[in-house]
Design a protein around this motif. Structure first.
Motif, PDB file in Angstrom:
ATOM      1  N   HIS A   1       7.515   9.977  58.296  1.00  0.00           N
ATOM      2  CA  HIS A   1       7.308   9.713  59.724  1.00  0.00           C
ATOM      3  C   HIS A   1       6.198   8.699  59.968  1.00  0.00           C
ATOM      4  O   HIS A   1       6.280   7.907  60.901  1.00  0.00           O
ATOM      5  N   ILE A   2       5.173   8.694  59.105  1.00  0.00           N
ATOM      6  CA  ILE A   2       3.979   7.904  59.417  1.00  0.00           C
ATOM      7  C   ILE A   2       3.720   6.759  58.443  1.00  0.00           C
ATOM      8  O   ILE A   2       3.016   5.814  58.780  1.00  0.00           O
ATOM      9  N   SER A   3       4.292   6.796  57.244  1.00  0.00           N
ATOM     10  CA  SER A   3       3.903   5.840  56.193  1.00  0.00           C
ATOM     11  C   SER A   3       4.744   4.570  56.203  1.00  0.00           C
ATOM     12  O   SER A   3       5.908   4.573  56.615  1.00  0.00           O
ATOM     13  N   ASP A   4       4.147   3.498  55.707  1.00  0.00           N
ATOM     14  CA  ASP A   4       4.870   2.250  55.444  1.00  0.00           C
ATOM     15  C   ASP A   4       5.326   2.211  53.987  1.00  0.00           C
ATOM     16  O   ASP A   4       6.459   1.852  53.696  1.00  0.00           O
ATOM     17  N   ARG A   5       4.420   2.573  53.087  1.00  0.00           N
ATOM     18  CA  ARG A   5       4.742   2.668  51.661  1.00  0.00           C
ATOM     19  C   ARG A   5       4.327   4.042  51.148  1.00  0.00           C
ATOM     20  O   ARG A   5       3.420   4.672  51.697  1.00  0.00           O
ATOM     21  N   ILE A   6       4.972   4.486  50.074  1.00  0.00           N
ATOM     22  CA  ILE A   6       4.743   5.826  49.540  1.00  0.00           C
ATOM     23  C   ILE A   6       4.624   5.761  48.028  1.00  0.00           C
ATOM     24  O   ILE A   6       5.394   5.046  47.368  1.00  0.00           O
ATOM     25  N   ALA A   7       3.655   6.500  47.492  1.00  0.00           N
ATOM     26  CA  ALA A   7       3.544   6.682  46.034  1.00  0.00           C
ATOM     27  C   ALA A   7       3.726   8.165  45.738  1.00  0.00           C
ATOM     28  O   ALA A   7       3.118   9.013  46.396  1.00  0.00           O
ATOM     29  N   VAL A   8       4.572   8.466  44.758  1.00  0.00           N
ATOM     30  CA  VAL A   8       4.842   9.844  44.351  1.00  0.00           C
ATOM     31  C   VAL A   8       4.019  10.144  43.104  1.00  0.00           C
ATOM     32  O   VAL A   8       4.154   9.463  42.084  1.00  0.00           O
ATOM     33  N   MET A   9       3.143  11.160  43.202  1.00  0.00           N
ATOM     34  CA  MET A   9       2.266  11.514  42.084  1.00  0.00           C
ATOM     35  C   MET A   9       2.730  12.801  41.410  1.00  0.00           C
ATOM     36  O   MET A   9       3.255  13.712  42.069  1.00  0.00           O
ATOM     37  N   TYR A  10       2.507  12.852  40.098  1.00  0.00           N
ATOM     38  CA  TYR A  10       2.805  14.064  39.331  1.00  0.00           C
ATOM     39  C   TYR A  10       1.829  14.164  38.176  1.00  0.00           C
ATOM     40  O   TYR A  10       1.746  13.257  37.353  1.00  0.00           O
ATOM     41  N   LEU A  11       1.076  15.224  38.149  1.00  0.00           N
ATOM     42  CA  LEU A  11       0.156  15.520  37.053  1.00  0.00           C
ATOM     43  C   LEU A  11      -0.777  14.340  36.748  1.00  0.00           C
ATOM     44  O   LEU A  11      -0.960  13.936  35.600  1.00  0.00           O
ATOM     45  N   GLY A  12      -1.363  13.774  37.816  1.00  0.00           N
ATOM     46  CA  GLY A  12      -2.354  12.720  37.657  1.00  0.00           C
ATOM     47  C   GLY A  12      -1.807  11.317  37.536  1.00  0.00           C
ATOM     48  O   GLY A  12      -2.576  10.363  37.456  1.00  0.00           O
ATOM     49  N   LYS A  13      -0.472  11.168  37.537  1.00  0.00           N
ATOM     50  CA  LYS A  13       0.152   9.857  37.374  1.00  0.00           C
ATOM     51  C   LYS A  13       0.982   9.504  38.600  1.00  0.00           C
ATOM     52  O   LYS A  13       1.502  10.374  39.294  1.00  0.00           O
ATOM     53  N   ILE A  14       1.117   8.195  38.845  1.00  0.00           N
ATOM     54  CA  ILE A  14       2.066   7.738  39.862  1.00  0.00           C
ATOM     55  C   ILE A  14       3.421   7.555  39.186  1.00  0.00           C
ATOM     56  O   ILE A  14       3.566   6.743  38.265  1.00  0.00           O
ATOM     57  N   MET A  15       4.411   8.328  39.644  1.00  0.00           N
ATOM     58  CA  MET A  15       5.750   8.281  39.065  1.00  0.00           C
ATOM     59  C   MET A  15       6.603   7.178  39.696  1.00  0.00           C
ATOM     60  O   MET A  15       7.436   6.570  39.030  1.00  0.00           O
ATOM     61  N   GLU A  16       6.378   6.965  40.993  1.00  0.00           N
ATOM     62  CA  GLU A  16       7.181   5.973  41.708  1.00  0.00           C
ATOM     63  C   GLU A  16       6.416   5.474  42.920  1.00  0.00           C
ATOM     64  O   GLU A  16       5.655   6.226  43.542  1.00  0.00           O
ATOM     65  N   SER A  17       6.621   4.208  43.257  1.00  0.00           N
ATOM     66  CA  SER A  17       5.984   3.616  44.437  1.00  0.00           C
ATOM     67  C   SER A  17       6.975   2.664  45.091  1.00  0.00           C
ATOM     68  O   SER A  17       7.620   1.857  44.408  1.00  0.00           O
ATOM     69  N   ALA A  18       7.103   2.796  46.422  1.00  0.00           N
ATOM     70  CA  ALA A  18       8.085   1.982  47.141  1.00  0.00           C
ATOM     71  C   ALA A  18       7.788   2.026  48.622  1.00  0.00           C
ATOM     72  O   ALA A  18       6.966   2.822  49.092  1.00  0.00           O
ATOM     73  N   SER A  19       8.493   1.182  49.373  1.00  0.00           N
ATOM     74  CA  SER A  19       8.466   1.330  50.829  1.00  0.00           C
ATOM     75  C   SER A  19       9.205   2.622  51.166  1.00  0.00           C
ATOM     76  O   SER A  19      10.025   3.111  50.379  1.00  0.00           O
ATOM     77  N   LYS A  20       8.943   3.164  52.343  1.00  0.00           N
ATOM     78  CA  LYS A  20       9.605   4.436  52.683  1.00  0.00           C
ATOM     79  C   LYS A  20      11.120   4.251  52.772  1.00  0.00           C
ATOM     80  O   LYS A  20      11.882   5.161  52.411  1.00  0.00           O
ATOM     81  N   GLU A  21      11.567   3.077  53.213  1.00  0.00           N
ATOM     82  CA  GLU A  21      13.008   2.835  53.288  1.00  0.00           C
ATOM     83  C   GLU A  21      13.629   2.837  51.896  1.00  0.00           C
ATOM     84  O   GLU A  21      14.687   3.439  51.680  1.00  0.00           O
ATOM     85  N   GLN A  22      12.963   2.182  50.934  1.00  0.00           N
ATOM     86  CA  GLN A  22      13.484   2.141  49.574  1.00  0.00           C
ATOM     87  C   GLN A  22      13.492   3.523  48.934  1.00  0.00           C
ATOM     88  O   GLN A  22      14.467   3.923  48.283  1.00  0.00           O
ATOM     89  N   LEU A  23      12.398   4.266  49.126  1.00  0.00           N
ATOM     90  CA  LEU A  23      12.281   5.568  48.473  1.00  0.00           C
ATOM     91  C   LEU A  23      13.326   6.557  48.979  1.00  0.00           C
ATOM     92  O   LEU A  23      13.956   7.270  48.196  1.00  0.00           O
ATOM     93  N   PHE A  24      13.533   6.600  50.295  1.00  0.00           N
ATOM     94  CA  PHE A  24      14.465   7.580  50.845  1.00  0.00           C
ATOM     95  C   PHE A  24      15.922   7.141  50.685  1.00  0.00           C
ATOM     96  O   PHE A  24      16.817   7.982  50.647  1.00  0.00           O
ATOM     97  N   ALA A  25      16.167   5.834  50.590  1.00  0.00           N
ATOM     98  CA  ALA A  25      17.539   5.360  50.412  1.00  0.00           C
ATOM     99  C   ALA A  25      17.977   5.409  48.951  1.00  0.00           C
ATOM    100  O   ALA A  25      19.130   5.761  48.649  1.00  0.00           O
TER     101      ALA A  25
END
Length: 327
Positions: A222-246
Motif C-alpha cells: 500500500h505504501i512502498s515504491d520498492r520492496i526488499a524481502v529479507m530472510y535470516l539476515g540476507k536480502i533474498m529479493e529486491s524489486a519495485s512493488k509492481e514487479q514483486l507482486f506481479a
C-alpha cells in the motif's frame, strides 16, 4: 562528491556476541549479514520478512541506535556509520528520525502530549517557548489531533491517536528520512488504513523519504515504491512493488505472497504455509539460507551461497534457480 541517493547501505553486517548455553565463551548472532540497498529522495523503501530476519536491526543501525559490525552507511553521500564529529551527529538527529512499533511504550507517560512533541525541539534548542508551542500545535493539526488535546497524557489516547503523537514527534525537527518500524502492526485494521493514508499525505507535504519495516506484505504494498524481502539476515529479493507482486522470483517471496489472506468469502482456495522453522542466526545453514524450507532445493543450494541475479532492470533475487548455468 555528493551522491544523488539520499541513503546508501553497503555490505552492512550487524553481529551480536552472546554467551554460549554451556557458559563457555561466546557465539555471534548474525542479525544482519551483508546487505546492500539505496533510497532516493521522496521514495518509500519497504523491508519485509518474518520475525527475526534482521529488518528492525537494519533500521536501528541506520538511525545509529546500533553500531554496524562491518559495512558502510552513507547519507547524502556522507559516511555516517563510523566515528563522526558530535556536531554532525547532532545534525543527523534532525535529519533522520525513527517511528517505533509500540505507540504506548515509546511515549513517556509522565509527559503531556504537548511536551512529548516539544521535547526534540527543546533538546535541539529550536526557537523560544512560544515558537515551540506554535510548532507543536501545527504538527498536531497535521497528524489529525485537536488543539484541546495538548495537555492530555498518553494514556488518555487510543492506540491510533498515540501513533499520531509519535509521528508528530518524529516530524518536529523537519527530518528528511523516517525509519518506520512496523508503525501500524499494533493497531486495528481500520486504524491501520488511516495511519498509512496519513503517512502518504505527510510524505508529500514534508517531502519525506521512508524506510518502512513490516512483516505484512499487504501493508507494504500500500505504501512502498520498492520492496526488499529479507530472510535470516540476507536480502533474498529486491524489486519495485509492481514487479514483486506481479512476478516474484525467489521461492521465499512466492511463499509470502501465497500466504496473504484473500478478503473474499466466496474464495475456496487454500493458503500455502511455509514449512519448517527459521534456523538459528547463530548457526545459519551453509549455502542458501532458505535451503531448509525451500520446496525447490537441490544439491547446489546446500554448498554454495547464491549471488544476486538481475533478470530485469530493478529486479534482483538471490537464487540458484535463476542461474542460467545451473547444473
Amino acid at each position: 562528491m555528493k551522491s544523488d541517493k539520499l541513503l546508501e547501505v553497503k555490505n552492512l553486517k550487524v553481529y551480536y556476541p552472546v554467551k554460549r548455553k554451556d557458559g563457555f565463551g561466546q557465539v555471534l548472532v548474525k542479525a544482519v549479514d551483508d546487505i546492500s540497498f539505496s533510497l532516493q529522495d521522496g521514495e518509500t523503501f519497504g523491508l519485509v520478512g518474518e520475525s527475526g530476519c534482521g529488518k528492525t536491526t537494519t533500521g536501528k543501525t541506520i538511525v545509529r541506535l546500533l553500531n554496524p559490525t562491518e559495512g558502510q552507511i552513507f547519507f547524502r553521500g556522507d559516511l555516517i556509520s563510523g566515528k563522526i564529529a558530535p556536531a554532525r551527529r547532532h545534525q543527523l538527529t534532525r535529519e533522520i528520525q525513527f517511528i517505533f512499533q509500540d505507540p504506548f511504550s515509546s511515549l513517556d507517560p509522565r509527559f503531556t502530549v504537548g511536551r512529548v512533541i516539544e521535547e526534540p525541539l527543546k533538546i535541539q534548542k529550536q526557537g523560544n517557548a512560544k515558537e515551540r508551542k506554535e510548532r507543536v500545535l501545527q504538527l498536531m493539526h497535521d497528524v489529525g489531533l485537536r488543539p484541546d488535546q495538548y495537555d492530555n497524557f498518553p494514556h488518555e489516547f487510543s492506540g491510533g491517536q498515540r501513533q499520531r503523537v509519535g509521528i508528530a514527534r518524529a516530524l518536529a525537527l523537519n527530518p528528511k528520512l523516517l525509519v518506520c518500524d512496523e508503525p501500524v502492526s499494533a493497531l486495528d485494521v481500520s486504524i491501520q488504513a488511516q495511519i498509512l493514508n496519513l503517512m502518504r499525505e505527510l510524505q508529500k507535504k514534508y517531502q519525506l523519504s521512508y524506510i518502512f519495516i513490516s512483516h505484512n506484505l499487504s501493508v507494504v504494498k500500500h505504501i512502498s515504491d520498492r520492496i526488499a524481502v529479507m530472510y535470516l539476515g540476507k536480502i533474498m529479493e529486491s524489486a519495485s512493488k509492481e514487479q514483486l507482486f506481479a512476478k516474484p522470483l525467489h521461492p521465499y517471496s512466492k511463499a509470502l505472497l501465497e500466504a496473504i489472506p484473500v478478503p473474499d468469502p466466496e474464495w475456496k482456495g487454500k493458503l500455502e504455509a511455509i514449512q519448517g522453522d527459521i534456523p538459528s542466526p547463530v548457526n545459519p545453514p551453509e549455502g542458501c539460507r532458505f535451503n531448509t524450507r525451500c520446496p525447490f532445493v537441490f544439491e547446489r543450494c546446500y554448498k554454495e551461497e547464491p549471488k544476486l541475479h538481475f533478470p530485469e532492470e530493478g529486479h534482483c533475487a538471490a537464487c540458484h534457480l535463476l542461474d542460467k548455468n545451473k547444473p
